[in-house]
Design an enzyme around this catalytic site. Structure first.
Site, mmCIF file in Angstrom:
data_model
loop_
_atom_site.group_PDB
_atom_site.id
_atom_site.type_symbol
_atom_site.label_atom_id
_atom_site.label_comp_id
_atom_site.label_asym_id
_atom_site.label_seq_id
_atom_site.Cartn_x
_atom_site.Cartn_y
_atom_site.Cartn_z
ATOM 1 C CB SER A 1 -5.860 2.013 -3.850
ATOM 2 O OG SER A 1 -6.108 3.373 -3.565
ATOM 3 C CD GLU A 2 -5.463 4.212 1.660
ATOM 4 O OE1 GLU A 2 -5.077 5.243 2.242
ATOM 5 O OE2 GLU A 2 -4.703 3.496 0.973
ATOM 6 C CG ASN A 3 -9.693 4.260 -3.441
ATOM 7 O OD1 ASN A 3 -8.539 3.842 -3.392
ATOM 8 N ND2 ASN A 3 -10.242 4.664 -4.569
ATOM 9 C CG ASN B 1 -1.840 1.216 1.239
ATOM 10 O OD1 ASN B 1 -1.432 2.338 1.461
ATOM 11 N ND2 ASN B 1 -3.123 0.963 1.007
#
Length: 546
Positions: A373-375, A350
């Site tokens: 990607s944290e979204n 990440n």
């Protein structure tokens, strides 16, 4: 308080009509309005097409069975149910997947004193930024202020209450609320102001001191690890955006526009969905449905569908171009090139905004490194070519991206399950300060600058993930950024494994820092003078050629 059973309610309404003559009112609907205004605060009344539509105890979980039917309505009709003081869960990440049409309708309705739960608040003049401009929002529950200058200004000037919450914790609190789980324990934010209490929620209008601060969280130890208890979030109304819905309320999302929309659809008493396309029942493959219709109350066809791109980022036709020597860009590139050495074949990684993302340009071609990607993306690719950008496909920095073969999309709560569960091998992120024991500060300067923690607190708290900080060695005024202890609010405690600057590379060990590498145009004396704490020097100090 009237019961919810339909037959009993009808009998009660007949009796109530007999009393209408006392107030000289038309039957039923006007009577109920008068009843509410004359001291029945636990009742909520609304009207649709001239008839009684909703009558339930305020604060209870459900609406009437009539109200649970999925209806396709206009945006104004859907938001007409929203009263002043309501708590709204509003989907989206940045400007991706936000319910533009519904936000516009809430603005027109004028509902005020709202609590808005959303990862962020759009930008100035768009998305939830519109409701901030009209002062309809009293309190924001968010993880990131970002580049919304009005959001930050209202918060720091004491006009807006803000509950800043780590992004993964926010997603899980919403997921738990939708699942009927009142609270849970997470390692995220232990040892920070979020856990200890004292984070500003509302500033005084006359000065920079907080008027309201957050309360301490309960903690507990499990298997030798400290955890923080977080309470679930539920809302009165969810306003979400989906790509497609059928007439039964089943939903499909598109690419990274899923984000917070999916968990929010489940976590309110009443869910209003804005969609780009409505299809008949049976046209959507049940295998492809992301949210079943049981969670949906109203469907609105999008009329405002600008789908604005916050950060249009394109790849060069000629590929990556190295920075000119001696420029700030060259300094950042140096740090990013060294950081790329931390990638290993087969890793899941990440990357934060800025220099961390720049490091992806230098991953060896022979390596298979999957970027998360944290979204809600696993398998990030390069930035798109001109004309190939997609507003539904952005990274955590709100930049347009592409994906590689074998990639996948998922919701924000699933994304942080990967992170919190220790499935991500490496995280690269920036910092304002790092201590010699590995404490990290990178999200706010109290009273002056508030960007929010975003997903950083979750990323650095995950077990088994190597945390590497990329930053310039000193601040612009020459002040050290590597210190005995951080003076700014912490993002994480004893969480950093390695620090990479344009001068040197440090490894964090149990008794402090070890200088392991130094760039050839730096000297040991210079590194010592720019570092605000003592450190050990490795016996086999590596010199990095420039």
């Amino acid at each position: 308080i009237l019961p919810h059973n339909t037959g009993t309610v009808l009998c009660c309404l007949l009796l109530l009509n007999l009393l209408c003559c006392h107030w000289k009112l038309p039957p039923t609907s006007m009577f109920l309005k008068k009843l509410v205004s004359c001291g029945a605060p636990n009742l909520r009344f609304s009207q649709r097409c001239g008839g009684v539509h909703v009558l339930c105890q305020r604060g209870t979980r459900g609406f009437s069975s009539e109200d649970r039917k999925v209806r396709i309505v206009s945006a104004d009709e859907a938001v007409a149910l929203i009263p002043d003081g309501a708590k709204l869960l509003v989907g989206g990440f940045g400007l991706c997947g936000i319910p533009e049409t519904l936000i516009d309708a809430v603005k027109r309705k004028g509902a005020k004193d709202l609590t808005a739960v959303s990862n962020n608040a759009g930008v100035d003049g768009f998305g939830l930024g519109l409701l901030l401009e009209t002062k309809q929002i009293k309190r924001m529950v968010s993880s990131y202020v970002g580049e919304n200058a009005n959001f930050e200004k209202q918060f720091l000037s004491g006009e807006l209450e803000v509950e800043l919450t780590p992004q993964g914790t926010l997603a899980e609190r919403i997921r738990a609320g939708g699942a009927g789980i009142p609270a849970f324990f997470t390692p995220t934010a232990y040892g920070t102001v979020i856990q200890e209490g004292g984070s500003p929620v509302l500033y005084n209008k006359t000065g920079g001191e907080p008027k309201i601060v957050s309360e301490p969280r309960e903690t507990r130890e499990f298997n030798g690890v400290n955890y923080v208890m977080e309470e679930a979030i539920t809302g009165d109304f969810s306003l979400i955006k989906a790509w497609k819905a059928d007439e039964a309320g089943n939903l499909m999302f598109r690419k990274s526009a899923r984000n917070f929309n999916q968990p929010m659809a489940r976590a309110s008493k009443f869910t209003i969905v804005e969609v780009e396309e409505i299809v008949p029942v049976g046209e959507m493959d049940p295998n492809h449905i992301h949210v079943p219709g049981v969670f949906v109350n109203r469907i609105v066809k999008a009329t405002s569908n600008e789908k604005r791109i916050e950060r249009l980022t394109l790849s060069s036709e000629t590929g990556y171009t190295a920075a000119q020597p001696g420029t700030p860009a060259a300094t950042r590139e140096r740090i990013a090139r060294r950081a790329a050495e931390e990638f290993k074949d087969g890793m899941f990684a990440n990357l934060g905004i800025g220099m961390p993302m720049l490091a992806s340009n230098f991953i060896p071609d022979a390596f298979d490194v999957k970027l998360q990607s944290e979204n809600g993306i696993l398998g990030l690719g390069p930035f798109p070519k001109q004309g190939a950008e997609d507003a539904d496909l952005i990274n955590a920095g709100k930049e347009t991206v592409t994906v590689l073969p074998g990639s996948s999309f998922f919701s924000s709560d699933d994304s942080f399950a990967m992170i919190r569960g220790g499935h991500i091998d490496l995280t690269l992120l920036g910092a304002m300060q790092v201590s010699k024991t590995g404490d990290l500060a990178n999200w706010m300067i109290p009273g002056k600058m508030v960007k929010g923690m975003g997903g950083a607190m979750d990323l650095v708290a995950s077990p088994g993930t190597k945390v590497v900080v990329l930053m310039e060695h000193a601040a612009k005024n020459g002040a050290p950024k590597i210190l005995d202890s951080c003076s700014l609010p912490l993002t994480g405690k004893q969480c950093v494994d390695m620090i990479i600057t344009e001068k040197a590379v440090f490894r964090v060990v149990e008794d402090g820092l070890v200088l392991e590498e130094m760039f050839e145009d730096s000297s040991l004396e210079e590194v010592r003078s720019l570092t605000g704490c003592d450190f050990h020097v490795a016996e086999s100090l590596r010199v990095i050629k420039v």
